[in-house]
Design an enzyme around this catalytic site. Structure first.
Site, PDB file in Angstrom:
ATOM      1  N   SER A 156       0.859  -1.191   0.000  1.00 16.50           N
ATOM      2  CA  SER A 156       0.000   0.000   0.000  1.00 16.50           C
ATOM      3  C   SER A 156       0.888   1.232   0.000  1.00 16.50           C
ATOM      4  O   SER A 156       1.728   1.387   0.898  1.00 16.50           O
ATOM      5  CB  SER A 156      -0.880   0.022   1.254  1.00 16.50           C
ATOM      6  OG  SER A 156      -1.344   1.355   1.461  1.00 16.50           O
ATOM      7  N   HIS A 184      -1.163  -1.500  -4.206  1.00 15.70           N
ATOM      8  CA  HIS A 184      -2.453  -1.229  -3.557  1.00 15.70           C
ATOM      9  C   HIS A 184      -2.623   0.273  -3.390  1.00 15.70           C
ATOM     10  O   HIS A 184      -1.805   0.933  -2.736  1.00 15.70           O
ATOM     11  CB  HIS A 184      -2.457  -1.926  -2.188  1.00 15.70           C
ATOM     12  CG  HIS A 184      -3.758  -1.890  -1.459  1.00 15.70           C
ATOM     13  ND1 HIS A 184      -4.805  -2.736  -1.735  1.00 15.70           N
ATOM     14  CD2 HIS A 184      -4.164  -1.104  -0.437  1.00 15.70           C
ATOM     15  CE1 HIS A 184      -5.802  -2.472  -0.906  1.00 15.70           C
ATOM     16  NE2 HIS A 184      -5.441  -1.500  -0.108  1.00 15.70           N
ATOM     17  N   ASP A 213      -4.865   3.162  -1.917  1.00 20.13           N
ATOM     18  CA  ASP A 213      -5.924   3.453  -0.933  1.00 20.13           C
ATOM     19  C   ASP A 213      -6.539   4.814  -1.226  1.00 20.13           C
ATOM     20  O   ASP A 213      -5.926   5.845  -0.960  1.00 20.13           O
ATOM     21  CB  ASP A 213      -5.334   3.450   0.480  1.00 20.13           C
ATOM     22  CG  ASP A 213      -5.064   2.043   0.966  1.00 20.13           C
ATOM     23  OD1 ASP A 213      -3.954   1.782   1.456  1.00 20.13           O
ATOM     24  OD2 ASP A 213      -5.983   1.210   0.845  1.00 20.13           O
ATOM     25  N   MET A 235      -9.247   7.487  -0.366  1.00 18.22           N
ATOM     26  CA  MET A 235     -10.104   7.849   0.771  1.00 18.22           C
ATOM     27  C   MET A 235     -10.736   9.219   0.514  1.00 18.22           C
ATOM     28  O   MET A 235     -10.042  10.153   0.099  1.00 18.22           O
ATOM     29  CB  MET A 235      -9.262   7.914   2.049  1.00 18.22           C
ATOM     30  CG  MET A 235      -8.559   6.608   2.362  1.00 18.22           C
ATOM     31  SD  MET A 235      -7.481   6.790   3.800  1.00 18.22           S
ATOM     32  CE  MET A 235      -6.824   5.131   3.876  1.00 18.22           C
ATOM     33  N   HIS A 259      -8.327   0.339  -3.930  1.00 20.87           N
ATOM     34  CA  HIS A 259      -9.236   0.113  -2.791  1.00 20.87           C
ATOM     35  C   HIS A 259      -9.996   1.413  -2.544  1.00 20.87           C
ATOM     36  O   HIS A 259      -9.425   2.368  -2.012  1.00 20.87           O
ATOM     37  CB  HIS A 259      -8.378  -0.293  -1.582  1.00 20.87           C
ATOM     38  CG  HIS A 259      -9.152  -0.486  -0.323  1.00 20.87           C
ATOM     39  ND1 HIS A 259      -8.506  -0.575   0.907  1.00 20.87           N
ATOM     40  CD2 HIS A 259     -10.467  -0.595  -0.068  1.00 20.87           C
ATOM     41  CE1 HIS A 259      -9.417  -0.752   1.853  1.00 20.87           C
ATOM     42  NE2 HIS A 259     -10.616  -0.760   1.291  1.00 20.87           N
ATOM     43  N   MET A 307     -12.283   3.636  -0.594  1.00 21.85           N
ATOM     44  CA  MET A 307     -12.921   3.864   0.693  1.00 21.85           C
ATOM     45  C   MET A 307     -13.662   5.201   0.580  1.00 21.85           C
ATOM     46  O   MET A 307     -13.197   6.255   1.056  1.00 21.85           O
ATOM     47  CB  MET A 307     -11.866   3.907   1.815  1.00 21.85           C
ATOM     48  CG  MET A 307     -11.283   2.528   2.107  1.00 21.85           C
ATOM     49  SD  MET A 307      -9.749   2.581   3.016  1.00 21.85           S
ATOM     50  CE  MET A 307      -8.607   2.805   1.645  1.00 21.85           C
ATOM     51  N   MET A 316     -10.789  -6.422   5.886  1.00 25.90           N
ATOM     52  CA  MET A 316     -10.049  -5.389   6.618  1.00 25.90           C
ATOM     53  C   MET A 316      -9.665  -5.933   7.986  1.00 25.90           C
ATOM     54  O   MET A 316     -10.520  -6.367   8.766  1.00 25.90           O
ATOM     55  CB  MET A 316     -10.905  -4.132   6.769  1.00 25.90           C
ATOM     56  CG  MET A 316     -11.216  -3.399   5.468  1.00 25.90           C
ATOM     57  SD  MET A 316      -9.761  -2.997   4.484  1.00 25.90           S
ATOM     58  CE  MET A 316      -8.884  -1.898   5.609  1.00 25.90           C
ATOM     59  N   GLY A 366      -8.866   3.704   7.093  1.00 23.63           N
ATOM     60  CA  GLY A 366      -8.643   5.149   7.213  1.00 23.63           C
ATOM     61  C   GLY A 366      -7.182   5.512   7.372  1.00 23.63           C
ATOM     62  O   GLY A 366      -6.757   6.580   6.944  1.00 23.63           O
ATOM     63  N   PHE A 367      -6.409   4.587   7.970  1.00 27.73           N
ATOM     64  CA  PHE A 367      -5.009   4.959   8.245  1.00 27.73           C
ATOM     65  C   PHE A 367      -4.085   3.740   8.128  1.00 27.73           C
ATOM     66  O   PHE A 367      -4.498   2.614   8.395  1.00 27.73           O
ATOM     67  CB  PHE A 367      -4.880   5.549   9.666  1.00 27.73           C
ATOM     68  CG  PHE A 367      -5.698   6.797   9.849  1.00 27.73           C
ATOM     69  CD1 PHE A 367      -7.016   6.714  10.295  1.00 27.73           C
ATOM     70  CD2 PHE A 367      -5.183   8.043   9.501  1.00 27.73           C
ATOM     71  CE1 PHE A 367      -7.806   7.853  10.416  1.00 27.73           C
ATOM     72  CE2 PHE A 367      -5.963   9.198   9.629  1.00 27.73           C
ATOM     73  CZ  PHE A 367      -7.281   9.100  10.090  1.00 27.73           C
ATOM     74  N   GLY A 368      -2.832   4.016   7.765  1.00 31.15           N
ATOM     75  CA  GLY A 368      -1.824   2.958   7.815  1.00 31.15           C
ATOM     76  C   GLY A 368      -1.232   2.911   9.218  1.00 31.15           C
ATOM     77  O   GLY A 368      -1.539   3.757  10.062  1.00 31.15           O
ATOM     78  N   GLY A 369      -0.402   1.913   9.477  1.00 35.40           N
ATOM     79  CA  GLY A 369       0.334   1.862  10.741  1.00 35.40           C
ATOM     80  C   GLY A 369      -0.466   1.413  11.945  1.00 35.40           C
ATOM     81  O   GLY A 369      -0.030   1.561  13.084  1.00 35.40           O
ATOM     82  N   ASP A 413      -5.997  -6.847   4.670  1.00 40.22           N
ATOM     83  CA  ASP A 413      -5.482  -5.476   4.578  1.00 40.22           C
ATOM     84  C   ASP A 413      -5.473  -4.787   5.941  1.00 40.22           C
ATOM     85  O   ASP A 413      -6.521  -4.482   6.505  1.00 40.22           O
ATOM     86  CB  ASP A 413      -6.402  -4.704   3.615  1.00 40.22           C
ATOM     87  CG  ASP A 413      -5.919  -3.311   3.322  1.00 40.22           C
ATOM     88  OD1 ASP A 413      -6.646  -2.574   2.631  1.00 40.22           O
ATOM     89  OD2 ASP A 413      -4.820  -2.939   3.799  1.00 40.22           O
ATOM     90  N   GLY A 414      -4.246  -4.560   6.450  1.00 44.10           N
ATOM     91  CA  GLY A 414      -4.134  -3.780   7.688  1.00 44.10           C
ATOM     92  C   GLY A 414      -3.296  -4.481   8.735  1.00 44.10           C
ATOM     93  O   GLY A 414      -3.656  -5.567   9.183  1.00 44.10           O
ATOM     94  N   GLY A 415      -2.170  -3.855   9.102  1.00 38.43           N
ATOM     95  CA  GLY A 415      -1.336  -4.400  10.179  1.00 38.43           C
ATOM     96  C   GLY A 415      -0.600  -5.666   9.800  1.00 38.43           C
ATOM     97  O   GLY A 415      -0.225  -6.478  10.651  1.00 38.43           O
ATOM     98  N   GLY A 458       1.641  -2.173   4.193  1.00 43.01           N
ATOM     99  CA  GLY A 458       1.908  -0.735   4.071  1.00 43.01           C
ATOM    100  C   GLY A 458       3.130  -0.346   4.890  1.00 43.01           C
ATOM    101  O   GLY A 458       4.269  -0.474   4.448  1.00 43.01           O
ATOM    102  N   SER A 459       2.854   0.068   6.113  1.00 42.24           N
ATOM    103  CA  SER A 459       3.919   0.639   6.966  1.00 42.24           C
ATOM    104  C   SER A 459       5.047  -0.354   7.231  1.00 42.24           C
ATOM    105  O   SER A 459       6.224   0.012   7.213  1.00 42.24           O
ATOM    106  CB  SER A 459       3.312   1.126   8.279  1.00 42.24           C
ATOM    107  OG  SER A 459       2.513   0.097   8.839  1.00 42.24           O
TER     108      SER A 459
HETATM  109  C1  DX5 Z   1      -6.288   1.358   5.586  1.00 36.33           C
HETATM  110  C2  DX5 Z   1      -5.834   0.895   4.214  1.00 36.33           C
HETATM  111  C3  DX5 Z   1      -4.716  -0.102   4.291  1.00 36.33           C
HETATM  112  C4  DX5 Z   1      -3.466   0.454   4.985  1.00 36.33           C
HETATM  113  C5  DX5 Z   1      -2.470  -0.636   5.216  1.00 36.33           C
HETATM  114  O1  DX5 Z   1      -7.508   2.033   5.466  1.00 36.33           O
HETATM  115  O2  DX5 Z   1      -6.892   0.295   3.503  1.00 36.33           O
HETATM  116  O3  DX5 Z   1      -4.385  -0.538   2.970  1.00 36.33           O
HETATM  117  O4  DX5 Z   1      -2.893   1.451   4.177  1.00 36.33           O
HETATM  118  O5  DX5 Z   1      -1.390  -0.066   5.910  1.00 36.33           O
HETATM  119  P1  DX5 Z   1      -0.651  -0.920   7.050  1.00 36.33           P
HETATM  120  O6  DX5 Z   1      -0.068  -2.126   6.353  1.00 36.33           O
HETATM  121  O7  DX5 Z   1       0.402   0.020   7.576  1.00 36.33           O
HETATM  122  O8  DX5 Z   1      -1.696  -1.295   8.072  1.00 36.33           O
HETATM  123 ZN    ZN Z   2      -6.338  -0.677   1.620  1.00 36.73          ZN
END
Ligand code: DX5
Ligand code: ZN
Length: 211
Positions: free
Chosen positions: A6, A29, A31, A33, A62, A64, A132, A137-140, A170-172, A192-193
């Protein structure tokens, strides 16, 4: 495991190099938003097209956004393999229909609070389900283990019903959680992060693929 970095947490001051640093990924990917469906604004079609022009890696977009139907034409960009919309957003079924009319694979995403039972009737119409494992909404953010049961259920259902959607999470995702989700049937991991915090991303992607 297929890997979809991402770019939400990429360094946008050097986007070209950031995209080159992940060019052995299976998908990129994106994102998108809108600040309504999720409490954050990310980037739009101009950045998405810039990324598309910089890489041969297929895009995994993706959405959102409150009403994805409004955005399908805008994000029908060369190199797009998937466009995924949220079950919790407006007109998601019409959006899926339009994505497929465009010859792009359609994904359906569920937030952590949404159960698999709520989307079973739509599974025959989608090419991908995006589970999800964080609140969008956010990475990390930290991986939510409740996602594991959903992935396992989706894996069982596709075998029982002879369906062939891919399962993406997707996420963490990191080197530990990726093994947990692969073990229950996930096919694609969004990273992502964890990835963008690494120096040698190509090496990291290679290692994540083999876990
Ligand atoms: C969150 C996004 C994810 C996010 C993943 O709303 O859909 O794709 O960017 O980032 P990490 O891997 O850091 O959780
Ligand atoms: Zn995503």
């Amino acid at each position: 495991m297929l890997i979809a970095p991402s770019v939400l947490t990429a360094d946008f001051s050097k986007l070209k190099q950031e995209i080159e640093s992940i060019d052995n990924a299976d998908y990129i990917h994106l994102d998108i938003m809108d600040g309504n469906f999720v409490p954050n604004l990310s980037f739009g079609p101009h950045i998405a097209k810039t990324i598309s022009n910089e890489t041969e890696v297929p895009l995994d977009t993706h959405l959102m956004v409150l009403d994805p139907l409004k955005w399908i034409n805008t994000f029908t960009i060369p190199g797009t393999e998937f466009i995924t919309v949220h079950y919790e957003s407006e007109n998601f079924l019409e959006a899926i229909r339009l994505i497929k009319e465009k010859g792009i694979k359609a994904g359906l995403s569920i937030k952590p609070a949404t159960e698999v039972e709520e989307i079973i009737e739509y599974l025959p119409f989608v090419d991908l389900v995006l589970v999800m494992s964080v609140e969008p909404g956010f990475g990390g953010q930290k991986f939510m283990p409740e996602a594991i049961g959903k992935i396992s259920d989706l894996n069982r259902i596709r075998v029982e019903q002879g369906l062939n959607y891919l399962i993406e999470v997707d996420g963490g995702i990191n080197d530990e959680t990726i093994q947990q989700v692969r073990a229950v049937g996930a096919d694609i991991a969004v990273v992502g992060s964890y990835l963008f915090n690494q120096k040698n991303r190509k090496k990291e992607i290679k290692e994540l693929k083999e876990l």
